[in-house]
Design a protein around this motif. Sequence first.
Motif, PDB file in Angstrom:
ATOM      1  N   ASP A 154      63.517  57.861   9.496  1.00 28.17           N
ATOM      2  CA  ASP A 154      64.104  57.057   8.416  1.00 28.17           C
ATOM      3  C   ASP A 154      64.679  57.907   7.289  1.00 28.17           C
ATOM      4  OD1 ASP A 154      64.370  54.195   7.431  1.00 28.17           O
ATOM      5  OD2 ASP A 154      63.437  55.167   5.705  1.00 28.17           O
ATOM      6  N   HIS A 155      63.853  58.774   6.702  1.00 30.09           N
ATOM      7  CA  HIS A 155      64.368  59.604   5.610  1.00 30.09           C
ATOM      8  C   HIS A 155      63.473  60.815   5.378  1.00 30.09           C
ATOM      9  CE1 HIS A 155      61.679  56.798   3.268  1.00 30.09           C
ATOM     10  NE2 HIS A 155      61.360  57.920   2.646  1.00 30.09           N
ATOM     11  N   VAL A 156      63.998  61.724   4.570  1.00 29.31           N
ATOM     12  CA  VAL A 156      63.224  62.899   4.153  1.00 29.31           C
ATOM     13  C   VAL A 156      63.324  62.988   2.634  1.00 29.31           C
ATOM     14  CG1 VAL A 156      65.219  64.425   4.564  1.00 29.31           C
ATOM     15  CG2 VAL A 156      62.927  65.401   4.457  1.00 29.31           C
ATOM     16  N   THR A 157      62.209  63.305   1.997  1.00 28.14           N
ATOM     17  CA  THR A 157      62.177  63.377   0.531  1.00 28.14           C
ATOM     18  C   THR A 157      61.894  64.815   0.113  1.00 28.14           C
ATOM     19  OG1 THR A 157      61.543  61.076   0.288  1.00 28.14           O
ATOM     20  CG2 THR A 157      60.956  62.545  -1.532  1.00 28.14           C
ATOM     21  N   MET A 158      62.742  65.321  -0.825  1.00 26.78           N
ATOM     22  CA  MET A 158      62.729  66.747  -1.146  1.00 26.78           C
ATOM     23  C   MET A 158      62.672  66.983  -2.647  1.00 26.78           C
ATOM     24  SD  MET A 158      65.845  67.723   1.424  1.00 26.78           S
ATOM     25  CE  MET A 158      66.830  66.384   0.783  1.00 26.78           C
ATOM     26  N   THR A 201      69.249  51.850   2.213  1.00 26.67           N
ATOM     27  CA  THR A 201      68.419  52.159   1.043  1.00 26.67           C
ATOM     28  C   THR A 201      68.472  53.660   0.777  1.00 26.67           C
ATOM     29  OG1 THR A 201      66.391  52.467   2.295  1.00 26.67           O
ATOM     30  CG2 THR A 201      66.840  50.248   1.500  1.00 26.67           C
ATOM     31  N   HIS A 202      68.065  54.444   1.757  1.00 21.88           N
ATOM     32  CA  HIS A 202      68.216  55.892   1.662  1.00 21.88           C
ATOM     33  C   HIS A 202      67.846  56.553   2.978  1.00 21.88           C
ATOM     34  CE1 HIS A 202      64.010  55.163   0.673  1.00 21.88           C
ATOM     35  NE2 HIS A 202      63.708  56.424   0.653  1.00 21.88           N
ATOM     36  N   ASP A 203      68.523  57.657   3.257  1.00 25.74           N
ATOM     37  CA  ASP A 203      68.089  58.537   4.334  1.00 25.74           C
ATOM     38  C   ASP A 203      67.647  59.874   3.759  1.00 25.74           C
ATOM     39  OD1 ASP A 203      70.600  59.603   3.758  1.00 25.74           O
ATOM     40  OD2 ASP A 203      71.529  58.589   5.474  1.00 25.74           O
ATOM     41  N   HIS A 218      58.577  66.841   0.377  1.00 34.64           N
ATOM     42  CA  HIS A 218      57.498  65.961  -0.103  1.00 34.64           C
ATOM     43  C   HIS A 218      56.958  65.073   1.016  1.00 34.64           C
ATOM     44  CE1 HIS A 218      55.758  62.464  -2.254  1.00 34.64           C
ATOM     45  NE2 HIS A 218      55.413  63.360  -3.146  1.00 34.64           N
ATOM     46  N   HIS A 219      57.848  64.483   1.809  1.00 38.38           N
ATOM     47  CA  HIS A 219      57.398  63.731   2.987  1.00 38.38           C
ATOM     48  C   HIS A 219      58.552  63.455   3.935  1.00 38.38           C
ATOM     49  CE1 HIS A 219      58.453  60.279   0.253  1.00 38.38           C
ATOM     50  NE2 HIS A 219      58.906  59.730   1.362  1.00 38.38           N
ATOM     51  N   ILE A 220      58.186  63.116   5.167  1.00 45.00           N
ATOM     52  CA  ILE A 220      59.135  62.654   6.188  1.00 45.00           C
ATOM     53  C   ILE A 220      58.744  61.222   6.515  1.00 45.00           C
ATOM     54  CG2 ILE A 220      59.982  62.965   8.547  1.00 45.00           C
ATOM     55  CD1 ILE A 220      59.004  65.912   8.346  1.00 45.00           C
ATOM     56  N   ALA A 221      59.733  60.328   6.608  1.00 43.09           N
ATOM     57  CA  ALA A 221      59.436  58.910   6.874  1.00 43.09           C
ATOM     58  C   ALA A 221      60.019  58.471   8.210  1.00 43.09           C
ATOM     59  CB  ALA A 221      59.994  58.039   5.758  1.00 43.09           C
ATOM     60  N   PHE A 222      59.236  57.666   8.922  1.00 42.79           N
ATOM     61  CA  PHE A 222      59.703  56.962  10.115  1.00 42.79           C
ATOM     62  C   PHE A 222      59.595  55.466   9.851  1.00 42.79           C
ATOM     63  CE2 PHE A 222      60.501  59.602  13.936  1.00 42.79           C
ATOM     64  CZ  PHE A 222      60.333  60.849  13.375  1.00 42.79           C
ATOM     65  N   LEU A 259      53.679  53.210   3.511  1.00 43.49           N
ATOM     66  CA  LEU A 259      52.322  53.666   3.808  1.00 43.49           C
ATOM     67  C   LEU A 259      52.400  55.173   4.030  1.00 43.49           C
ATOM     68  CD1 LEU A 259      49.338  53.210   4.649  1.00 43.49           C
ATOM     69  CD2 LEU A 259      50.177  52.684   6.947  1.00 43.49           C
ATOM     70  N   TYR A 260      51.549  55.913   3.302  1.00 41.24           N
ATOM     71  CA  TYR A 260      51.594  57.381   3.380  1.00 41.24           C
ATOM     72  C   TYR A 260      50.256  57.934   3.858  1.00 41.24           C
ATOM     73  CZ  TYR A 260      55.594  56.750   0.193  1.00 41.24           C
ATOM     74  OH  TYR A 260      56.768  56.356  -0.387  1.00 41.24           O
ATOM     75  N   VAL A 261      50.340  58.893   4.775  1.00 40.85           N
ATOM     76  CA  VAL A 261      49.140  59.599   5.257  1.00 40.85           C
ATOM     77  C   VAL A 261      49.481  61.088   5.367  1.00 40.85           C
ATOM     78  CG1 VAL A 261      48.265  57.614   6.563  1.00 40.85           C
ATOM     79  CG2 VAL A 261      49.784  59.257   7.700  1.00 40.85           C
ATOM     80  N   MET A 269      53.246  62.158   5.799  1.00 37.15           N
ATOM     81  CA  MET A 269      54.154  61.336   6.598  1.00 37.15           C
ATOM     82  C   MET A 269      54.134  59.909   6.057  1.00 37.15           C
ATOM     83  SD  MET A 269      55.381  63.397   8.963  1.00 37.15           S
ATOM     84  CE  MET A 269      56.152  62.253  10.111  1.00 37.15           C
ATOM     85  N   GLU A 270      55.299  59.272   6.071  1.00 34.57           N
ATOM     86  CA  GLU A 270      55.400  57.872   5.654  1.00 34.57           C
ATOM     87  C   GLU A 270      55.806  57.023   6.853  1.00 34.57           C
ATOM     88  OE1 GLU A 270      58.372  57.136   2.579  1.00 34.57           O
ATOM     89  OE2 GLU A 270      58.433  55.004   3.049  1.00 34.57           O
ATOM     90  N   ILE A 271      55.259  55.816   6.930  1.00 35.23           N
ATOM     91  CA  ILE A 271      55.765  54.823   7.871  1.00 35.23           C
ATOM     92  C   ILE A 271      56.196  53.627   7.025  1.00 35.23           C
ATOM     93  CG2 ILE A 271      53.496  53.763   8.368  1.00 35.23           C
ATOM     94  CD1 ILE A 271      56.196  54.438  11.020  1.00 35.23           C
TER      95      ILE A 271
HETATM   96 FE   LIG Z   1      59.794  57.805   1.329  1.00 32.32          FE
END
Ligand SMILES: [Fe+2]
Length: 343
Positions: A154-158, A201-203, A218-222, A259-261, A269-271
Amino acid sequence: MSEILLSQLAHVELISPKPDETVQWMKEVFGLEETTREGQSVYLRGWAEWLHSSLIVTEGREPGVGRIGWRTYGPGDPEIVAQRLGGTEEAVGWVDDWTGHGATYQYRAPHGRQLHEVFWEVDRYQAPPEERDPAIPNRPQRYSGRGIGARYLDHVTMPTANMRGDIEFYKQLGARHTAQTEAEPGFSVFSTLTCNGIRSTHDMALVPDFSGVTGRAHHIAFRVDQRLDVERAAEVFLANGTPIEFGPGIHGIDEITYLYVREPGGFRMEINSGGWVNTMPDWEATTYQAARGNPGASIYRNVTPPPGFHEAWPAADETAAAQEKEAMAQRREFFGAVETSRR
Ligand SMILES: [Fe+2]
């Protein structure tokens, strides 16, 4: 004349100090599929993804993100990116071939210094016959039902030391700045960008970095399909001994159910599912004010991110961590809840 250079966030390389544990967790708990292994890397993808791989787990000394891959909108577009960045400090250069994609041009963000790459030619995933679903040819393989069943990257946050500067850079390559949260007027603590209308929304997202460390993530989201899938994911994480860091909840700024783990290597990682839809090419970024109950973080305005949620990787050393803590303390309007809960 309009121009679309990028079609999608194609892959993110996750560096793990515990690659075997990370890969096993990604497959059994997060529900990703393994495509192939080469050298120190294992190539994985969501069950519904057509590309060869969307998450590349590579062994490394500490958690973090390596290559961030973008597929262009057509042949010749990587060359346009190369021409646009040629001779700048951001240019890295060409790589003839990588596993899963063809000729690739690499560059770094000017301030965050994350390593990005663009390419057009890709390998499509070919499922073995027993994993195909002939009744639903839009899917490269049948639904796995394993773990949380993460479906798409889904996206990556940096983090970046200069959010405005990096936003302007990414806009040169076709990104739209969709929204931001300000802790105080002129000080953005979160920004969302997208390169297309597919994930509107964002990638990619940016957060401020006070540490002086570069190349951080910061995180990777799926993504999964439904909010209920995120709640079920929370149950699956708990049943597998994966503590939940934050959520489930609904962000206000993008309206995604989050949801973050932390995966076994220590990275976040985010889902998520759902989200605000905005396909307007001429959109002006909206601004959320954290002082108003931080609606960007929670649409219900009643929760704030937990202690440690600002952590990013590579981790800051002692000096950088002290610098970061001092800068955060000066931004108490946004980070106040974090600091208060630490005491
Ligand atoms: Fe995110």
